[in-house]
Design a protein around this motif. Structure first.
Motif, PDB file in Angstrom:
ATOM      1  N   PHE A  49       0.820  -1.211   0.000  1.00 10.80           N
ATOM      2  CA  PHE A  49       0.000   0.000   0.000  1.00 10.80           C
ATOM      3  C   PHE A  49       0.859   1.268   0.000  1.00 10.80           C
ATOM      4  O   PHE A  49       0.450   2.292  -0.549  1.00 10.80           O
ATOM      5  CB  PHE A  49      -0.972  -0.014   1.180  1.00 10.80           C
ATOM      6  CG  PHE A  49      -2.124  -0.960   0.988  1.00 10.80           C
ATOM      7  CD1 PHE A  49      -3.081  -0.715   0.021  1.00 10.80           C
ATOM      8  CD2 PHE A  49      -2.226  -2.117   1.729  1.00 10.80           C
ATOM      9  CE1 PHE A  49      -4.145  -1.590  -0.176  1.00 10.80           C
ATOM     10  CE2 PHE A  49      -3.289  -3.002   1.540  1.00 10.80           C
ATOM     11  CZ  PHE A  49      -4.244  -2.734   0.584  1.00 10.80           C
ATOM     12  N   SER A  52       1.880   1.719  -3.611  1.00 10.12           N
ATOM     13  CA  SER A  52       0.761   2.145  -4.467  1.00 10.12           C
ATOM     14  C   SER A  52       0.510   3.643  -4.380  1.00 10.12           C
ATOM     15  O   SER A  52      -0.117   4.226  -5.278  1.00 10.12           O
ATOM     16  CB  SER A  52      -0.518   1.393  -4.075  1.00 10.12           C
ATOM     17  OG  SER A  52      -1.017   1.835  -2.817  1.00 10.12           O
ATOM     18  N   LYS A  53       0.979   4.282  -3.310  1.00  2.80           N
ATOM     19  CA  LYS A  53       0.728   5.722  -3.132  1.00  2.80           C
ATOM     20  C   LYS A  53       1.782   6.588  -3.816  1.00  2.80           C
ATOM     21  O   LYS A  53       1.647   7.815  -3.849  1.00  2.80           O
ATOM     22  CB  LYS A  53       0.671   6.065  -1.645  1.00  2.80           C
ATOM     23  CG  LYS A  53      -0.565   5.516  -0.947  1.00  2.80           C
ATOM     24  CD  LYS A  53      -0.552   5.857   0.531  1.00  2.80           C
ATOM     25  CE  LYS A  53      -1.861   5.471   1.215  1.00  2.80           C
ATOM     26  NZ  LYS A  53      -2.136   4.032   1.143  1.00  2.80           N
ATOM     27  N   ASN A  55       3.899   8.394  -6.841  1.00 10.17           N
ATOM     28  CA  ASN A  55       3.469   8.921  -8.137  1.00 10.17           C
ATOM     29  C   ASN A  55       3.976   8.020  -9.256  1.00 10.17           C
ATOM     30  O   ASN A  55       4.840   7.166  -9.046  1.00 10.17           O
ATOM     31  CB  ASN A  55       3.949  10.365  -8.339  1.00 10.17           C
ATOM     32  CG  ASN A  55       5.463  10.493  -8.249  1.00 10.17           C
ATOM     33  OD1 ASN A  55       6.202   9.680  -8.788  1.00 10.17           O
ATOM     34  ND2 ASN A  55       5.917  11.539  -7.568  1.00 10.17           N
ATOM     35  N   THR A  90      -6.734  -1.656  -5.604  1.00  7.74           N
ATOM     36  CA  THR A  90      -5.462  -0.948  -5.723  1.00  7.74           C
ATOM     37  C   THR A  90      -4.772  -1.285  -7.037  1.00  7.74           C
ATOM     38  O   THR A  90      -4.216  -0.414  -7.714  1.00  7.74           O
ATOM     39  CB  THR A  90      -4.545  -1.288  -4.539  1.00  7.74           C
ATOM     40  OG1 THR A  90      -5.227  -0.972  -3.307  1.00  7.74           O
ATOM     41  CG2 THR A  90      -3.254  -0.487  -4.594  1.00  7.74           C
TER      42      THR A  90
END
Length: 613
Positions: A49, A52-53, A55, A90
């Motif tokens: 996670f 996934s954040k 850029n 996601t």
């Protein structure tokens, strides 16, 4: 609290279970490396996670895909359905929306009563439809998601959806309802209520969203001629742009402000602002410039500068054609009507028919041409009326030419030939474009996956029957196979004067065995095999390098081993169905050399995986 030891045991226990691809759909086919598989579930989940954040420029999508695959596998085994849904969502985000995957997630979350993830999947689907211009479907899914958010009392999703539905309705549906929704969303940003709804948004981000909302409201008011309201809102956008130093919004302000001034008949001021907008350094699309020149034409007409008005309208029309888009802005109908009347005064029947056709096309694309043009002049055409006027002009044209029977016959013959040629050219362009698109997709996949086998149009059944040769033993075949692989991988086929005999010596066999192997395994003779490799190589070079595209045909031929440019061109046409120059011309939109895709299975795969582990 879960300790490390039991988790380590769980990881190895999971390896004894087998989960089929059908039970875990829409996941990467690549095997998960040990550097990911040995990590505990909590650690791997946290890394996934966090990754996934990032850029797009920092995100390693291949690692994300493989981490997601491993997490979904373990979550499925432990029946952690909530995590399965969250991880799939996601992955969908990272893939920029995949409809089949979203349908699967919606069914999975609905079946397992995962309301939060079901609502999130509806949001994803709405955005996917919106980004792909499937507006009716986007509105329908957005309404469904909004209704669901009312049941779940998810304020964040509810207001996001109200904003999205407002944009869709203002631009494509019920303008009054769209404006109402947009202004309701604006109010929560103005009052600060948004901080209680979208609690993770920064003040800077919220200010940007507010500016976007206000620009959308201003643009909607402009299109329905509520000019005072449009002006009020666009000035608020300017205030934000100047305080935040946002050049995008400053440019957008100039474009819309110019249109408002011209619609308000403040023509001189409007022209000044329009010229600022057109001449600034900010890059613009042809359809945006077309709209600006249309507004300039309206301003010049209002100032009784007919020559400048005509020039501006013709420029706007040519830019609209060059854009090749379906951006049918409202003022287009006025352009076409103005130029139609202009050519009526000139007595140019052909041009009148041309602009009648454009007005009919506008009608068919947008619907009835509405009155309310920017300077108050109304045009109330419908398709039957336009068609009748067109037919009248055609009859007049034919009557003028009927003074000479020979002229009429010649006209009819030329018209028929023109239609046939146009149809032929159109069909030819379609065929060539389909060939190019198919070839481009094939090349993209091949370069992306590091595939080196040639693109070969020769049928497997089209073998050349020669005199019988001895059957190859498996050891001989393996030796030739390895030798040919080295030959292909090292690009030795780009050397001139390669013969069957010289290649046989390099491979370590005789000419008969090599010829037999190539005929049987490659389904083609030696000459076709070499030339297919060369054409495959030059296709990849052209697709990947702008510099190579500047080469002459002779230079390209020499680059890949052809001594004769004509032979090179013939083989290129045989394999691709296209000429070399046509293929290069249609690669103009490939601006940069091909880079390895973030989610492809490329050579540096293990290197990148090891860095994460």
């Amino acid at each position: 609290m879960i300790t490390k030891s039991p988790l380590f045991i769980v990881i190895f226990m999971c390896s004894f279970f087998s989960i089929s691809a059908q039970e875990l759909p829409y996941l990467s086919d690549i095997v998960v490396p040990d550097s990911i598989a040995v990590k505990s579930y909590p650690v791997l989940r946290t890394e996934f996670f966090a990754l996934s954040k990032l850029n797009n420029s920092s995100l390693d999508s291949l690692v994300l895909e493989l981490q997601g695959k491993e997490l979904i596998k373990r979550a499925t085994l432990s029946e952690n359905k909530s995590d399965v849904a969250k991880i799939y969502l996601t992955l969908d985000d990272a893939r920029d929306g995949v409809l089949d995957l979203l349908e699967y997630i919606l069914e999975y979350t609905k079946t397992n009563n995962l309301s939060n993830s079901y609502e999130a999947a509806l949001l994803h689907k709405t955005v996917l439809f919106y980004n792909n211009d499937r507006i009716d479907e986007a509105l329908a899914v957005a309404q469904k998601a909004y209704d669901f958010s009312l049941k779940t009392q998810n304020l964040s999703n509810r207001w996001f959806l109200k904003r999205l539905m407002g944009l869709l309705q203002a631009n494509y549906g019920n303008v009054a309802v769209g404006l109402q929704n947009l202004k309701e969303v604006e109010s929560i940003y103005v009052t600060g209520e948004v901080k209680e709804i979208h609690i993770y948004n920064t003040d800077f981000y919220n200010r940007g969203v507010l500016a976007e909302l206000r620009y959308s409201i201003a643009k909607t008011y402009f299109e329905i001629d509520s000019l005072d309201e449009a002006d009020d809102y666009i000035e608020k956008v300017k205030e934000y742009a100047e305080s935040a130093g946002n050049t995008d919004y400053l440019d957008s302000y100039l474009g819309l402000k110019a249109g408002i001034l011209i619609k308000q008949k403040r023509y001189t001021e409007g022209l000044d602002v329009t010229n600022q907008y057109i001449s600034n350094d900010y890059e613009k699309e042809d359809d945006e410039l077309s709209h600006s020149f249309a507004m300039k034409g309206i301003a010049y007409e209002g100032l009784n500068l007919d020559e400048k008005a005509t020039t501006s309208f013709l420029t706007a029309d040519s830019l609209f054609v060059a854009a090749g888009s379906d951006y049918y802005y409202n003022e287009l109908k006025y352009i076409f009507n103005y130029l139609l009347n202009h050519y009526k005064k000139k007595g140019n029947t052909d041009k009148q028919i041309e602009y009648l056709n454009k007005m009919i096309s506008y009608e068919e694309s947008v619907g009835n041409i509405k009155e309310s043009v920017s300077n108050g002049v109304s045009t109330m055409y419908t398709i039957p009326e336009l068609t009748a006027e067109k037919e009248l002009l055609i009859r007049k044209l034919e009557k003028e030419k009927s003074t000479s029977q020979a002229g009429v016959i010649l006209f009819l013959i030329l018209s028929c030939i023109g239609v046939i040629v146009a149809i032929f050219q159109y069909r030819k362009r379609l065929i060539y474009q389909k060939r190019f698109d198919k070839l481009r997709v094939t090349l993209e996949k091949r370069i992306k996956n590091e595939v080196s086998s040639p693109i070969n149009t020769t049928s497997a059944t089209e073998k050349i029957i020669k005199d019988p040769v001895p059957i190859l033993k498996s050891t001989q075949a393996d030796k030739i196979k390895a030798g040919l692989k080295t030959f292909e991988d090292t690009l030795m086929f780009t050397e001139e004067k390669i013969t069957l005999k010289s290649l046989a010596l390099q491979v370590g066999t005789n000419s008969s065995y090599l010829s037999k192997y190539i005929n049987d395994e490659k389904s083609e003779n030696f000459s076709v095999y070499i030339n297919d490799l060369r054409i495959n190589h030059v296709l990849k070079l052209l697709y990947s390098s702008q510099k190579i595209r500047t080469y002459t045909v002779s230079a390209l031929a020499k680059e890949v081993g052809f001594s004769n440019p004509k032979s090179f061109s013939n083989h290129f046409k045989r394999i691709t169905g296209l000429s070399v120059t046509y293929f290069i011309k249609n690669l103009e939109d490939v601006k940069e050399p091909m880079a390895k895709a973030k989610d492809d299975n490329v050579i540096d795969f293990l290197e990148r995986i090891n860095k994460t582990g």
